[in-house]
Design a protein around this motif. Sequence first.
Motif, PDB file in Angstrom:
ATOM      1  N   MET A 332       0.762  -1.013   0.250  1.00  0.00           N
ATOM      2  CA  MET A 332       0.015  -0.049   0.057  1.00  0.00           C
ATOM      3  C   MET A 332       0.859   1.237  -0.065  1.00  0.00           C
ATOM      4  O   MET A 332       0.482   2.359  -0.490  1.00  0.00           O
ATOM      5  CB  MET A 332      -1.018   0.017   1.074  1.00  0.00           C
ATOM      6  N   THR A 333       2.040   1.282   0.756  1.00  0.00           N
ATOM      7  CA  THR A 333       2.818   2.269   0.728  1.00  0.00           C
ATOM      8  C   THR A 333       3.491   2.585  -0.563  1.00  0.00           C
ATOM      9  O   THR A 333       3.477   3.878  -1.168  1.00  0.00           O
ATOM     10  CB  THR A 333       3.988   2.186   1.962  1.00  0.00           C
ATOM     11  N   LEU A 334       3.716   1.374  -1.405  1.00  0.00           N
ATOM     12  CA  LEU A 334       4.237   1.812  -2.825  1.00  0.00           C
ATOM     13  C   LEU A 334       3.295   2.148  -3.681  1.00  0.00           C
ATOM     14  O   LEU A 334       3.596   2.994  -4.513  1.00  0.00           O
ATOM     15  CB  LEU A 334       4.663   0.246  -3.171  1.00  0.00           C
ATOM     16  N   TRP A 335       1.948   1.790  -3.468  1.00  0.00           N
ATOM     17  CA  TRP A 335       0.954   2.237  -4.432  1.00  0.00           C
ATOM     18  C   TRP A 335       0.764   3.622  -4.197  1.00  0.00           C
ATOM     19  O   TRP A 335       0.211   4.428  -4.778  1.00  0.00           O
ATOM     20  CB  TRP A 335      -0.399   1.236  -3.987  1.00  0.00           C
ATOM     21  N   GLU A 461       2.015 -12.004  -5.682  1.00  0.00           N
ATOM     22  CA  GLU A 461       1.192 -11.028  -5.466  1.00  0.00           C
ATOM     23  C   GLU A 461       2.069  -9.296  -5.621  1.00  0.00           C
ATOM     24  O   GLU A 461       1.757  -8.499  -6.058  1.00  0.00           O
ATOM     25  CB  GLU A 461       0.666 -11.071  -4.146  1.00  0.00           C
ATOM     26  N   PHE A 462       3.246  -9.508  -5.251  1.00  0.00           N
ATOM     27  CA  PHE A 462       4.277  -8.519  -5.304  1.00  0.00           C
ATOM     28  C   PHE A 462       4.500  -8.087  -6.696  1.00  0.00           C
ATOM     29  O   PHE A 462       4.345  -6.818  -7.030  1.00  0.00           O
ATOM     30  CB  PHE A 462       5.677  -8.731  -4.526  1.00  0.00           C
ATOM     31  N   ILE A 463       4.553  -9.194  -7.538  1.00  0.00           N
ATOM     32  CA  ILE A 463       4.790  -8.820  -9.109  1.00  0.00           C
ATOM     33  C   ILE A 463       3.822  -8.358  -9.794  1.00  0.00           C
ATOM     34  O   ILE A 463       3.695  -7.339 -10.572  1.00  0.00           O
ATOM     35  CB  ILE A 463       5.259 -10.038  -9.861  1.00  0.00           C
ATOM     36  N   ARG A 464       2.522  -8.650  -9.301  1.00  0.00           N
ATOM     37  CA  ARG A 464       1.152  -8.050  -9.795  1.00  0.00           C
ATOM     38  C   ARG A 464       1.093  -6.712  -9.408  1.00  0.00           C
ATOM     39  O   ARG A 464       0.726  -5.843 -10.173  1.00  0.00           O
ATOM     40  CB  ARG A 464      -0.011  -8.955  -9.160  1.00  0.00           C
ATOM     41  N   SER A 465       1.690  -6.284  -7.943  1.00  0.00           N
ATOM     42  CA  SER A 465       1.277  -4.805  -7.713  1.00  0.00           C
ATOM     43  C   SER A 465       2.329  -3.992  -8.396  1.00  0.00           C
ATOM     44  O   SER A 465       1.944  -3.035  -8.698  1.00  0.00           O
ATOM     45  CB  SER A 465       1.704  -4.750  -6.037  1.00  0.00           C
ATOM     46  N   ILE A 466       3.516  -4.486  -8.599  1.00  0.00           N
ATOM     47  CA  ILE A 466       4.546  -3.653  -9.239  1.00  0.00           C
ATOM     48  C   ILE A 466       4.082  -3.614 -10.693  1.00  0.00           C
ATOM     49  O   ILE A 466       4.250  -2.338 -11.183  1.00  0.00           O
ATOM     50  CB  ILE A 466       5.992  -4.360  -9.036  1.00  0.00           C
ATOM     51  N   GLY A 467       3.621  -4.678 -11.456  1.00  0.00           N
ATOM     52  CA  GLY A 467       3.310  -4.320 -12.806  1.00  0.00           C
ATOM     53  C   GLY A 467       2.111  -3.430 -12.736  1.00  0.00           C
ATOM     54  O   GLY A 467       2.105  -2.614 -13.891  1.00  0.00           O
ATOM     55  N   SER A 468       1.101  -3.562 -11.948  1.00  0.00           N
ATOM     56  CA  SER A 468      -0.026  -2.672 -11.790  1.00  0.00           C
ATOM     57  C   SER A 468       0.210  -1.107 -11.764  1.00  0.00           C
ATOM     58  O   SER A 468      -0.123  -0.218 -12.295  1.00  0.00           O
ATOM     59  CB  SER A 468      -1.308  -2.913 -10.898  1.00  0.00           C
ATOM     60  N   ILE A 469       1.306  -0.942 -10.626  1.00  0.00           N
ATOM     61  CA  ILE A 469       1.766   0.403 -10.462  1.00  0.00           C
ATOM     62  C   ILE A 469       2.464   1.006 -11.438  1.00  0.00           C
ATOM     63  O   ILE A 469       2.365   2.206 -11.932  1.00  0.00           O
ATOM     64  CB  ILE A 469       2.668   0.416  -9.169  1.00  0.00           C
ATOM     65  N   LEU A 473       1.410   4.309 -13.637  1.00  0.00           N
ATOM     66  CA  LEU A 473       2.344   5.521 -13.653  1.00  0.00           C
ATOM     67  C   LEU A 473       2.880   5.977 -15.201  1.00  0.00           C
ATOM     68  O   LEU A 473       2.915   7.118 -15.474  1.00  0.00           O
ATOM     69  CB  LEU A 473       3.866   5.078 -13.077  1.00  0.00           C
ATOM     70  N   PHE A 474       2.825   4.839 -16.129  1.00  0.00           N
ATOM     71  CA  PHE A 474       2.878   5.035 -17.556  1.00  0.00           C
ATOM     72  C   PHE A 474       1.967   5.908 -17.965  1.00  0.00           C
ATOM     73  O   PHE A 474       1.887   6.905 -18.652  1.00  0.00           O
ATOM     74  CB  PHE A 474       3.261   3.860 -18.237  1.00  0.00           C
ATOM     75  N   LEU A 502      -7.020  14.373 -13.264  1.00  0.00           N
ATOM     76  CA  LEU A 502      -7.123  13.021 -14.182  1.00  0.00           C
ATOM     77  C   LEU A 502      -5.958  12.232 -14.218  1.00  0.00           C
ATOM     78  O   LEU A 502      -6.332  10.978 -14.403  1.00  0.00           O
ATOM     79  CB  LEU A 502      -7.170  13.722 -15.676  1.00  0.00           C
ATOM     80  N   ALA A 503      -4.742  12.653 -13.887  1.00  0.00           N
ATOM     81  CA  ALA A 503      -3.742  11.532 -13.870  1.00  0.00           C
ATOM     82  C   ALA A 503      -3.880  10.706 -12.633  1.00  0.00           C
ATOM     83  O   ALA A 503      -3.772   9.393 -12.699  1.00  0.00           O
ATOM     84  CB  ALA A 503      -2.457  12.249 -13.739  1.00  0.00           C
ATOM     85  N   ALA A 504      -4.308  11.338 -11.439  1.00  0.00           N
ATOM     86  CA  ALA A 504      -4.706  10.281 -10.338  1.00  0.00           C
ATOM     87  C   ALA A 504      -5.750   9.423 -10.644  1.00  0.00           C
ATOM     88  O   ALA A 504      -5.823   8.342 -10.301  1.00  0.00           O
ATOM     89  CB  ALA A 504      -4.937  11.270  -9.232  1.00  0.00           C
ATOM     90  N   LEU A 505      -6.838  10.149 -11.308  1.00  0.00           N
ATOM     91  CA  LEU A 505      -8.016   9.110 -11.477  1.00  0.00           C
ATOM     92  C   LEU A 505      -7.718   8.024 -12.498  1.00  0.00           C
ATOM     93  O   LEU A 505      -8.030   6.743 -12.141  1.00  0.00           O
ATOM     94  CB  LEU A 505      -9.053  10.254 -12.069  1.00  0.00           C
ATOM     95  N   ILE A 506      -6.987   8.182 -13.621  1.00  0.00           N
ATOM     96  CA  ILE A 506      -6.455   7.063 -14.521  1.00  0.00           C
ATOM     97  C   ILE A 506      -5.650   6.201 -13.600  1.00  0.00           C
ATOM     98  O   ILE A 506      -5.940   4.787 -13.774  1.00  0.00           O
ATOM     99  CB  ILE A 506      -5.606   7.578 -15.380  1.00  0.00           C
ATOM    100  N   TYR A 507      -4.513   6.671 -12.864  1.00  0.00           N
ATOM    101  CA  TYR A 507      -3.795   5.722 -11.952  1.00  0.00           C
ATOM    102  C   TYR A 507      -4.727   4.685 -10.928  1.00  0.00           C
ATOM    103  O   TYR A 507      -4.485   3.694 -11.066  1.00  0.00           O
ATOM    104  CB  TYR A 507      -2.738   6.357 -11.233  1.00  0.00           C
ATOM    105  N   LEU A 508      -5.674   5.295 -10.575  1.00  0.00           N
ATOM    106  CA  LEU A 508      -6.500   4.626  -9.348  1.00  0.00           C
ATOM    107  C   LEU A 508      -7.362   3.455 -10.303  1.00  0.00           C
ATOM    108  O   LEU A 508      -7.452   2.309  -9.620  1.00  0.00           O
ATOM    109  CB  LEU A 508      -7.677   5.794  -8.769  1.00  0.00           C
TER     110      LEU A 508
END
Length: 532
Positions: A332-335, A461-469, A473-474, A502-508
């Motif tokens: 969650m902190t990384l996210w 789960e960690f790989i999935r989190s990193i991938g989604s983050i 970000l991209f 808008l950037a925050a919404l897209i990331y979310l």
Amino acid sequence: MAIILADNSEQVISRRSSIAIITGIVAGGYVLSRVLGLFRQVVISQEFGVDNPALSAYFVAFRIPDSLFQLIAGATLSAALIPVFTKVWNEEGEKHAWRMASSVLNLLFLVTLFLSISSFICAPWLVPLVAPGLGDDKGSSPELIEMAVRLTRLMLITPIIFCVSGILTGILNARQHFVTSAIAPCLYNLGIIVGGLWLVDIWGIEGLAYGVILGASMHLAVQVPSVILLRMRWSPSLDIKSIFVQSVFKLAGPRVLGLAAAQLNLFILILFASLISDAAINVIMFAFMIMMLPVGLAGMSIATAIFPTLVEDISRDNILQFRQELFMAFRMTLWLVAPMGVGLVFLADEIIRVLLEHGAFGSDATRLVARAVQILVIGSVGYALVEILSRGFYALSNTRIPVLISAIAVALNFLLAILLVQVGRFGVTGLTVALSISGLVEAILLAIVLEKKTPFIVRREFIRSIGSICLGLFAMILCIFLLDRLLDSVGTIFKLISQLGLAALIYLVITTQLDRQLFQPIHRWRSKLFRA
């Protein structure tokens, strides 16, 4: 067996939901505190800018009292107090817990009083050590040094106030009371804002010092009613022989060294910045405070909320649950910290122009602070994760490893500062690069060692989190650049709000769809709330 597993799963999700609620409360307090902290910086920047030597004297003077608070009071003994207080409360009863807390508070007060008085006497020698170049690029200015000494002595009352307030924070958090302790930092910032808006008109730069004292007093005052409601029974005891009191101070000892490392990083910033110029002190301090936004909102809020739960898990020998909740906090902190860092990197000029470029703070100051911020926020990811990972070690009553790793990070920061500032002559840029690299290295080392001691990272789960983050970000970066072109002719504030929003919404949207498991506790809590 299936029923037992279902019950355990339900209990874990319920506890995670509680952590999510607590994190929301603490994060809300941090958000408000950081907003007020930003407003505090707006007020200070508008009044003094970055070229005012008096502001440099204030930042130098602030360092010594704040370090006393951080090392002896504040997070030091509140973090050490939480596991011991919880253990005594659960095993020995309420009466013994209050007696132990009273003894710790009384001993801490006496130590802080002694050190504050000693610092008051030694201030004329301490200030030149902190900032040897204050007042002149080639040597110290007696007038500015005298001003810094006077401001230091004024603010040395604050560690004494904070020593009491820090213990109250530890008691409240140990008993799962977070609201008033989350409000307290907001009132601290509010006091400094009052100093910047009104008191400086009466006393000049000393008005800021009086604002710090006012803020510290309000930080304490707001927590007193909550402790009274807990029926705290203070006693004038100095129960040094108590095994529980000794446990608090034994646990706090290495923690003091760990926090000393963090404070040394700030002293390194001030020391090398003073050798560059007075303005460099102001630039680096403005940039550092902005960098601490994602660290506070992501790392500190989650770490504060999760720590009592981690301690309770260990006290009940529930290692599996400890690992699960530590991993959730880590993810969650990384996210949270990643998108804030990206926003500050790509929109630093616009954000600082809107927030700080008023009054004495001109466009040149905006450019200087923005460059420093863009480098520092890269390290903010590391510093936010350090907050979480170090709490994992503290919950395990292992404080030596975080201390050792912090010492390595400080040594690295100091060596890099010498190479980049004194040898390479990269100025403020070199100083920010050194701090960012040391923060990232510290987080990586803590994660590696903690994973070896008690494996908490679930690889898939960690790989999935990193991938989604990363995908989120991209998409954020694309959105920021696209809106920069589309909204080229609109006002700066509207354009900035549009880009960030808008950037925050897209990331979310992207991250919540790709990593739903991280948000299960929040979704479950929300469903329960609506059913109620």
